[in-house]
Design an enzyme around this catalytic site. Structure first.
Site, PDB file in Angstrom:
ATOM      1  CE  LYS A   1      -4.342   1.147   2.308  1.00  0.00           C
ATOM      2  NZ  LYS A   1      -5.107   0.929   3.543  1.00  0.00           N
TER       3      LYS A   1
HETATM    4  O1  G3P Z   1      -9.407   2.043   4.413  1.00  0.00           O
HETATM    5  C1  G3P Z   1      -9.133   3.320   4.887  1.00  0.00           C
HETATM    6  C2  G3P Z   1      -9.718   3.462   6.219  1.00  0.00           C
HETATM    7  O2  G3P Z   1      -9.057   2.682   7.161  1.00  0.00           O
HETATM    8  C3  G3P Z   1      -9.897   4.846   6.686  1.00  0.00           C
HETATM    9  O3  G3P Z   1     -11.081   4.808   7.365  1.00  0.00           O
HETATM   10  O4  G3P Z   1     -12.785   5.601   8.893  1.00  0.00           O
HETATM   11  O5  G3P Z   1     -10.377   6.279   9.208  1.00  0.00           O
HETATM   12  O6  G3P Z   1     -11.718   7.220   7.339  1.00  0.00           O
HETATM   13  P1  G3P Z   1     -11.508   6.048   8.254  1.00  0.00           P
END
Ligand code: G3P
Length: 216
Positions: A87
């Site tokens: 990634k």
């Molecule tokens: O896949 C990306 C994710 O982990 C981010 O999620 O909820 O932190 O925006 P969030």
């Protein structure tokens, strides 16, 4: 559409894998830190453990931001298991690194994508996956699902093979709408996957069937 779980929590990963519908896992430094995973050896061991639970792609994020270090880190991560996808953040050196990985047979997931222009660059560089963060786009008063649809349209028109991985999923409706908009993959917290099971009419209907079954 493939289902990935977006966590580094092993019990959540096992629970989703037990459902039989899990196609992979995504992690990021915030999710790893949340599980208390510290130190290079522990990080590599944790990814290996995830790969032993799930038979599918596992995204492992590089922590550096310059080309040479990203390539070195990515090579180490890719050596853990054939299912590891490196990634890489959507930055200038990240695009260069994605191209290098593509040329050298290492699959990548371009992360932190918030615009169609970024998604085009990732596809041009040869990313295996592109990760638009739809929840964070919604948080900033834009429409994350519209971005998924726009990228899906562009990739279709242009014949790009990069898969759209809808990330930053916050609820079951995000999953349904990402599927509608053309995402190839949704990466979701366990709660959002389990949330898709729920409907009050299902619960009421089952209670009635079980009650009536006593009379059979
Ligand atoms: O896949 C990306 C994710 O982990 C981010 O999620 O909820 O932190 O925006 P969030």
């Amino acid at each position: 559409m493939k289902f990935f779980i977006d966590t580094a929590n092993l019990s959540h990963i096992k629970e989703a894998a037990d459902l039989g519908i899990l196609d992979g896992v995504t992690t990021n430094p915030s999710l790893m830190a949340k599980e208390g995973i510290k130190g290079n050896d522990n990080i590599l061991r944790h990814y290996a453990e995830i790969c032993s639970i799930v038979d599918g792609d596992v995204s492992a994020e590089v922590l550096s931001t310059d080309f040479d270090s990203m390539v070195a880190e990515g090579k180490t991560l890719a050596a853990i298991h054939p299912n590891i996808v490196v990634k890489v953040p959507m930055i200038k050196d990240g695009i260069k690194a994605i191209k290098w990985f593509a040329d050298n047979g290492i699959r990548t997931n371009c992360t932190l994508v918030f615009s169609a222009g970024q998604a085009i660059l990732a596809a041009k560089a040869g990313a295996s996956y592109v990760s638009p963060f739809i929840g964070r786009i919604d948080d900033s008063n834009w429409d994350g699902i519209e971005l998924i649809a726009q990228i899906a349209h562009i990739y279709n028109v242009q014949g790009f093979e990069t898969e759209i991985l809808a990330a930053s999923i916050r609820n079951p409706l995000h999953i349904v709408r990402s599927a509608e908009a053309g995402a190839h993959v949704c990466t979701c917290p366990l709660a959002s996957i389990l949330g898709m099971l729920k409907h009050p009419l299902t619960d009421l209907g089952l209670a009635q069937f079980l009650e009536d079954a006593k009379k059979m």
